[in-house]
Design a protein around this motif. Structure first.
Motif, PDB file in Angstrom:
ATOM      1  N   LEU A 165       0.831  -1.199   0.000  1.00 12.96           N
ATOM      2  CA  LEU A 165       0.000   0.000   0.000  1.00 12.96           C
ATOM      3  C   LEU A 165       0.869   1.254   0.000  1.00 12.96           C
ATOM      4  N   ALA A 166       1.930   1.244   0.806  1.00 13.47           N
ATOM      5  CA  ALA A 166       2.808   2.405   0.870  1.00 13.47           C
ATOM      6  C   ALA A 166       3.538   2.619  -0.452  1.00 13.47           C
ATOM      7  N   LEU A 167       3.995   1.534  -1.053  1.00 17.21           N
ATOM      8  CA  LEU A 167       4.756   1.649  -2.308  1.00 17.21           C
ATOM      9  C   LEU A 167       3.893   2.129  -3.468  1.00 17.21           C
ATOM     10  N   LYS A 168       2.613   1.808  -3.422  1.00 15.19           N
ATOM     11  CA  LYS A 168       1.758   2.268  -4.525  1.00 15.19           C
ATOM     12  C   LYS A 168       1.172   3.656  -4.272  1.00 15.19           C
ATOM     13  N   GLY A 169       1.607   4.288  -3.172  1.00 12.54           N
ATOM     14  CA  GLY A 169       1.198   5.662  -2.921  1.00 12.54           C
ATOM     15  C   GLY A 169      -0.142   5.824  -2.250  1.00 12.54           C
ATOM     16  N   ALA A 170      -0.597   4.816  -1.515  1.00 14.44           N
ATOM     17  CA  ALA A 170      -1.871   4.935  -0.805  1.00 14.44           C
ATOM     18  C   ALA A 170      -1.787   6.056   0.223  1.00 14.44           C
TER      19      ALA A 170
END
Length: 417
Positions: free
Chosen positions: A101-106
């Motif tokens: 989630l963090a890596l996809k910019g959530a």
């Protein structure tokens, strides 16, 4: 009186557990006991915390009392939950890895809603502004800036409770069925407290039409950039929940007793304000400030380790192969367009300790580095932890209410304690 060493020799570990050396090696290979190589020797040192935990588990065979004692210290699970699972890849929120989630910019708002409702919103969410009353604003702005900076976590707990004043009797609020509105209001209230860290040194009310990350940067008197907003969201997303931490347990206990969302969050913040959680961020910040070069940092770390003490910020007991949250945050820090010199020194220290001692950084160290890379003020790392964890606390509060069970562990009296 010398402090108890955080690390044991192989002889000390095997004697404490009453096992053979081969069994200790098996525990290490299975990730049950952390170990590292001492400088200038091939001999390994072993985590006292892990050894003591295995000792308690062994004692559990003697009866239920020992089982409970073991479970209370990173032992077997004791509360069923469908919110967060701890996996080797990091925490998984409702089946979605926090690192992904963090890596996809959530954004923080997306992850909070996922934890609270189980629903994922693909589009960005902007929560409606939750203005505070003039009375509350006057009270918060009367707090001396110096006091607030040094006691910000306790101020956050105060704010969570203060926002409940004027909302009506508890029984009416519980019947209204609007806990998520209350939760969003608390988040906005906590954001305003970051103004104590900013140039104005006073409470800054969060305004509508802005994301949480945007509002945080404004409150701390920092320019708003997409790069900083992304890193802030990554911090908040990765720290949003971590199963049954002390603050989460406190929130669930309060919820099981029928208290309000505001009171549950205040209890959770209070449980997270001590030296074992929030102040760990402050210690790490002071540690990196205390040395002006990479060699100086390495020398200080070696002295700490050679004394048999644990180096805070490294080796998470739930992630023997390394804390995935720290990995993601440090990669994001390394990818930034610019990094302050102190950040470069600590990154070099992390690389050195990984090579020399096989030590892996924890999320606290990564959060401190991320905040330093953005130029955030002192006190921001621990306050961001509390704000982020609010999302998980609310999810656990709601889940605990559904269980209709009061959490009331038993105690076994002993005159020898």
């Amino acid at each position: 009186m010398q402090p108890e060493k955080d690390y044991l020799s192989a002889k000390e570990a095997t004697e404490l557990l009453g096992i053979k050396m081969q069994t200790l090696y098996a525990y290490v290979s299975r990730g049950m006991v952390r170990s590292f190589s001492g400088k200038g020797t091939r001999a390994k040192l072993y985590s006292r915390e892990d050894v003591q935990r295995i000792r308690l588990r062994t004692m559990a065979q003697a009866g239920q009392v020992a089982v409970a004692a073991s479970a209370m210290n990173l032992g077997p699970p004791i509360v069923p939950t469908s919110i967060t699972e701890i996996t080797p890849q990091g925490p998984s929120y409702r089946g979605q890895l926090a690192t992904d989630l963090a890596l996809k910019g959530a954004t923080f708002e997306q992850v909070a809603e996922l934890l609270w409702t189980g629903l994922w919103h693909e589009t960005d969410l902007l929560w409606k502004a939750s203005p505070i009353t003039p009375r509350d604003k006057a009270l918060l702005r009367s707090i001396p800036a110096e006091d607030a900076r040094h006691q910000l976590i306790e101020i956050l707990s105060l704010v969570a409770m203060q926002l409940a004043i004027g909302r009506g009797p508890l029984k009416d609020r519980l019947r209204s069925g609007r806990p998520l509105d209350a939760a969003r209001g608390v988040v906005h209230g906590l954001i305003g407290c970051f103004g104590f860290l900013g140039e104005g040194g006073r409470y800054e009310e969060a305004k509508g039409g802005r994301s949480v990350s945007h509002s945080l940067l404004v409150a701390m008197s920092k320019p708003v950039s997409q790069e900083d907003r992304r890193l802030l969201d990554a911090i908040l997303v990765l720290l949003a929940d971590h199963e049954l931490s002390p603050g989460t347990f406190a929130a669930r206990i309060a919820a099981s007793a029928g208290t309000s969302v505001h009171s549950c969050i205040a209890a959770a913040i209070a449980a997270s304000s001590g030296t074992e959680i929030a102040e760990r961020y402050e210690w790490l910040d002071e540690f990196q400030k205390s040395a002006k070069s990479t060699p100086a940092l390495i020398s200080k770390a070696r002295k700490t380790l050679s004394s048999g003490q644990q180096l805070p910020g490294f080796n998470h007991p739930l992630y023997p192969a390394g804390d995935p949250r720290a990995t993601v945050l440090m990669d994001l820090v390394r990818q930034r367009s610019s990094r302050p010199t102190p950040v470069k020194h600590v990154l070099a220290l992390v690389d050195h300790l990984r090579m020399e001692y096989d030590m892996q950084p924890r999320h606290e160290l990564a959060v401190v580095l991320a905040c330093k890379s953005m130029g955030l003020p002192d006190g921001a790392p621990s306050a961001l932890f509390v704000l982020a964890r609010t999302a998980g606390w609310v999810a656990h509060i709601l889940e605990q209410r559904l269980s209709n069970t009061m959490l009331r562990p038993r105690a076994k009296y002993s005159s020898k304690i």
